[in-house]
Enzyme design. Structure first.
Site, PDB file in Angstrom:
ATOM      1  N   HIS A 122      10.242 -17.899 -12.277  1.00  0.00           N
ATOM      2  CA  HIS A 122      11.426 -18.571 -11.751  1.00  0.00           C
ATOM      3  C   HIS A 122      10.969 -19.357 -10.525  1.00  0.00           C
ATOM      4  O   HIS A 122      10.019 -18.954  -9.855  1.00  0.00           O
ATOM      5  CB  HIS A 122      12.421 -17.482 -11.350  1.00  0.00           C
ATOM      6  CG  HIS A 122      13.747 -17.960 -10.862  1.00  0.00           C
ATOM      7  ND1 HIS A 122      13.946 -18.425  -9.585  1.00  0.00           N
ATOM      8  CD2 HIS A 122      14.952 -18.040 -11.481  1.00  0.00           C
ATOM      9  CE1 HIS A 122      15.229 -18.754  -9.439  1.00  0.00           C
ATOM     10  NE2 HIS A 122      15.858 -18.534 -10.575  1.00  0.00           N
ATOM     11  N   ASP A 199       8.189  -9.587  -9.328  1.00  0.00           N
ATOM     12  CA  ASP A 199       9.554 -10.101  -9.235  1.00  0.00           C
ATOM     13  C   ASP A 199      10.395  -9.357 -10.275  1.00  0.00           C
ATOM     14  O   ASP A 199      10.303  -9.622 -11.467  1.00  0.00           O
ATOM     15  CB  ASP A 199       9.549 -11.611  -9.501  1.00  0.00           C
ATOM     16  CG  ASP A 199      10.952 -12.200  -9.535  1.00  0.00           C
ATOM     17  OD1 ASP A 199      11.936 -11.432  -9.425  1.00  0.00           O
ATOM     18  OD2 ASP A 199      11.072 -13.434  -9.663  1.00  0.00           O
ATOM     19  N   GLN A 202      14.768  -9.821 -13.050  1.00  0.00           N
ATOM     20  CA  GLN A 202      15.275  -9.747 -14.430  1.00  0.00           C
ATOM     21  C   GLN A 202      14.871  -8.460 -15.142  1.00  0.00           C
ATOM     22  O   GLN A 202      15.066  -8.342 -16.352  1.00  0.00           O
ATOM     23  CB  GLN A 202      14.767 -10.947 -15.247  1.00  0.00           C
ATOM     24  CG  GLN A 202      15.298 -12.288 -14.792  1.00  0.00           C
ATOM     25  CD  GLN A 202      16.789 -12.465 -15.043  1.00  0.00           C
ATOM     26  OE1 GLN A 202      17.404 -11.744 -15.831  1.00  0.00           O
ATOM     27  NE2 GLN A 202      17.383 -13.424 -14.359  1.00  0.00           N
ATOM     28  N   LYS A 225      22.353  -9.162  -9.603  1.00  0.00           N
ATOM     29  CA  LYS A 225      21.954  -9.126 -11.013  1.00  0.00           C
ATOM     30  C   LYS A 225      21.955  -7.700 -11.562  1.00  0.00           C
ATOM     31  O   LYS A 225      21.676  -7.476 -12.734  1.00  0.00           O
ATOM     32  CB  LYS A 225      20.563  -9.755 -11.183  1.00  0.00           C
ATOM     33  CG  LYS A 225      20.568 -11.265 -10.933  1.00  0.00           C
ATOM     34  CD  LYS A 225      19.223 -11.852 -11.262  1.00  0.00           C
ATOM     35  CE  LYS A 225      18.975 -13.199 -10.607  1.00  0.00           C
ATOM     36  NZ  LYS A 225      19.589 -14.320 -11.309  1.00  0.00           N
ATOM     37  N   CYS A 363      16.060 -22.815 -13.801  1.00  0.00           N
ATOM     38  CA  CYS A 363      15.184 -22.722 -12.633  1.00  0.00           C
ATOM     39  C   CYS A 363      13.780 -22.292 -13.022  1.00  0.00           C
ATOM     40  O   CYS A 363      13.121 -21.548 -12.290  1.00  0.00           O
ATOM     41  CB  CYS A 363      15.719 -21.751 -11.584  1.00  0.00           C
ATOM     42  SG  CYS A 363      17.271 -22.235 -10.874  1.00  0.00           S
TER      43      CYS A 363
HETATM   44  C1  LIG Z   1      13.056 -13.921 -12.399  1.00  0.00           C
HETATM   45  C2  LIG Z   1      13.913 -14.327 -11.240  1.00  0.00           C
HETATM   46  N1  LIG Z   1      13.396 -14.309 -10.007  1.00  0.00           N
HETATM   47  C3  LIG Z   1      14.117 -14.644  -8.935  1.00  0.00           C
HETATM   48  C4  LIG Z   1      15.421 -15.040  -9.042  1.00  0.00           C
HETATM   49  C5  LIG Z   1      16.160 -15.440  -7.813  1.00  0.00           C
HETATM   50  O1  LIG Z   1      17.229 -14.609  -7.567  1.00  0.00           O
HETATM   51  P1  LIG Z   1      18.258 -14.930  -6.401  1.00  0.00           P
HETATM   52  O2  LIG Z   1      18.780 -16.310  -6.666  1.00  0.00           O
HETATM   53  O3  LIG Z   1      19.303 -13.887  -6.549  1.00  0.00           O
HETATM   54  O4  LIG Z   1      17.534 -14.845  -5.111  1.00  0.00           O
HETATM   55  C6  LIG Z   1      16.011 -15.083 -10.292  1.00  0.00           C
HETATM   56  C7  LIG Z   1      17.408 -15.532 -10.439  1.00  0.00           C
HETATM   57  O5  LIG Z   1      17.793 -16.151 -11.409  1.00  0.00           O
HETATM   58  C8  LIG Z   1      15.236 -14.713 -11.417  1.00  0.00           C
HETATM   59  O6  LIG Z   1      15.761 -14.741 -12.652  1.00  0.00           O
END
Ligand SMILES: Cc1ncc(COP(=O)(O)O)c(C=O)c1O
Lengths: 404, 139
Positions: A122, A199, A202, A225, A363
């Site tokens: 992401h 990370d 997800q 999430k 994203c």
């Molecule tokens: C794999 C992953 N990392 C990071 C993020 C970023 O999360 P946040 O926007 O809640 O900081 C997301 C959000 O879609 C994500 O799917």
């Protein structure tokens, strides 16, 4: 596990209609809905004990501070961290990655050093590293993916070198759903002492996460999430790193003493929690984790696997539908395109049918580029979704195909 | 016809359809039948980037009126683009600058012009107006 009817009753929003139709919410990858207990917990902060944490000597501040620290302990238990002070509250997964990119970079990264990420990331796990590399004259290396949307492990091994300072990879791809073999990635990096950030934005909501078993050095995720409130996130870091890294933001609460000549920093975790944090959201997150544990994480994983299999079977029988991300190991997320139909067009029509999917690059532009496409339609499911809703999606898709 | 007469005409056409499906079918038809943009103009210079869909817009000024040709990679977006062009093309800069685009709202497509949609349409309207302002300033 509770019955699906009882589970759905816990989430008031699932009863609502959009455009006069029953909402079918398949955008859980973007954010999940909240059970009543989380809504109540946040509301209770404001109705009965709102007060700034760690500041006052009065009763309400004590209650609020205690609730906040309880939430920290709940997070610790949930991911099985060794110590409570290894849990830092942030604004979200993005905030957590940025914190590590800054503080780790300041402390350890020299010109010519390398950071390894993967093509599945992401943007939140790409851009902070790019910014750090630019600041430090370091180099970003990217693990490529194969046609199924899996990282190519041999290529990762080739990228590891004496210049590698850190590996930062996602546990599960938000765009394709692929689960990444992070345990193997960590083991390989640790053979030469290279730390690894996972990370978990997800992954944490879809199964059991044990940071000590994984032995990751950092683990980040977002509250919203995993059925918790927005504006709160977690950074887990091993004490040996967090204690050694400089803070990334200055302000109140993170200091031990401030004079104009010299400021000394507070101990962990407060060193990394400058200013007034979103403590009502942290408290709500604690309740959300209780809720998830109450349902049972193994049960959730099993239920979501069944939903995924059902959806894959249903959608792949539709002519002209192509699924992107076909790994055997996936969270309950399906990305797809309809032949000759722009994803935005399809998304708009599905929306009118009350079906919430996400369209676009999610994203994760590099993932799209690696497939030579400029976006997909993504249905991201979770335990409160049903087979009937998947049928509604499949019927909706058939209608879309007929319209164009 | 004036800009507002055409807007009213469009509102009337759409009012024939009760069902949103029919409205979208009409947009899809409009999108599919929109006159093609000269491929020479389908380049970065004329691209209005939205993160959901892209719009290409090419203006031409004949000394009195401005006309537009356009395209989009998404058909529904293209259908709305066709409507915007029907309303705003072949107009003097002054007419464009002072126009108030109420038809989008009235035919129930307001969300499509919201900044959060990021489908290039709002940017397209802005671009059309800016172009008219620039020409108006020069003449
Ligand atoms: C794999 C992953 N990392 C990071 C993020 C970023 O999360 P946040 O926007 O809640 O900081 C997301 C959000 O879609 C994500 O799917």
């Amino acid at each position: 596990m509770k019955s699906i009817t009882d589970i759905r009753a816990d989430f008031p929003i699932l009863n609502r209609k959009v455009y006069g139709r029953d909402l079918v919410y398949f955008d859980n990858g973007a954010t999940t809905q909240k059970p009543q207990c989380v809504i109540d917990a946040v509301s209770e902060v404001f109705t009965s004990y709102n007060s700034n944490i760690h500041r006052g000597v009065h009763a309400l501040s004590d209650i609020a501070s205690e609730a906040y620290e309880d939430a920290r302990e709940k997070v610790r238990q949930f991911i099985n961290a060794g110590h409570r002070h290894e849990i830092i509250f942030t604004s979200g997964a993005t905030g957590s990655v940025n914190a590590v990119a800054f503080s780790f970079g300041e402390r350890y990264v020299q010109p010519g050093d390398e950071i390894i990420i993967s093509c599945l990331e992401h943007h939140a796990n790409i851009v902070p590293w790019q910014m750090m590399c630019e600041r430090k004259n370091a180099v970003l290396k990217v693990i490529p993916i194969n046609d199924s949307g899996e990282i190519i492990f041999e290529e990762y091994l080739k990228l590891l070198s004496t210049r590698t300072k850190l590996v930062a990879v996602t546990h599960a791809s938000n765009a394709l759903g692929t689960i990444v073999p992070v345990k193997d990635i960590i083991t390989a990096a640790h053979t030469t002492g290279i730390p690894v950030l996972i990370d978990g934005a997800q992954s944490i909501q879809h199964g059991i996460t044990d940071v000590r078993e994984l032995d990751c050095d950092f683990f980040v995720f977002s509250g919203h999430k995993i059925y918790g409130p927005t504006g709160i996130g977690v950074l887990y870091g091993k004490e040996k790193w967090l204690a050694d890294m400089p803070p990334y933001q200055g302000g109140g609460d993170m200091v031990e003493s401030v004079t104009f000549e010299k400021t000394t920093y507070n101990q962990l975790p407060f060193k990394f929690e400058a200013g007034t944090l979103n403590f009502p959201a942290a408290i709500g997150l604690g309740i959300a984790l209780d809720y998830v544990s109450g349902l049972g994480r193994a049960e959730i994983a099993e239920r979501e696997r069944a939903l995924l299999d059902y959806a894959v079977a249903g959608l792949s029988s539709i002519e002209g539908l192509r699924i992107y991300g076909t790994s055997a190991n996936k969270i309950s997320t399906i990305s797809f395109l309809l032949k000759g139909i722009h994803q935005y067009d399809a998304g708009m029509i599905l929306d009118k049918m009350g079906i919430a999917v996400r369209t676009g690059t999610h994203c994760a532009e590099p993932v799209m580029n690696s497939f030579g496409i400029d976006g997909t339609i993504r249905a991201s499911m979770c335990f409160y979704n049903t087979e009937e809703e998947i049928d509604i999606l499949a019927t909706g898709i058939e209608k879309v195909i007929k319209m164009f | 016809m004036t800009i507002n007469q055409i807007q009213d005409e469009i509102i009337e056409e759409f009012s024939l359809f009760e069902d949103w499906m029919d409205k979208y079918n009409l947009l899809i038809d409009l999108g599919k039948n929109m006159p093609l943009i000269d491929p020479r103009f389908k380049i970065k210079e004329y691209l209005i980037e939205g993160c959901q869909s892209k719009v290409w817009l090419h203006p031409e000024f004949d000394g009195e009126k401005i006309s537009f040709t356009a395209d989009s990679d998404a058909i529904i977006t293209k259908g709305i683009v066709a409507l915007l062009i029907r309303v705003l093309s072949d107009r003097t800069p002054q007419e464009i600058i002072s126009s108030d685009l109420y038809f989008i709202d009235r035919i129930g497509l307001r969300q499509n012009l919201s900044p959060t949609r990021s489908n290039g349409l709002l940017a397209m309207v802005r671009q059309i107006k800016l172009y008219a302002i620039a020409i108006d300033a020069k003449t």
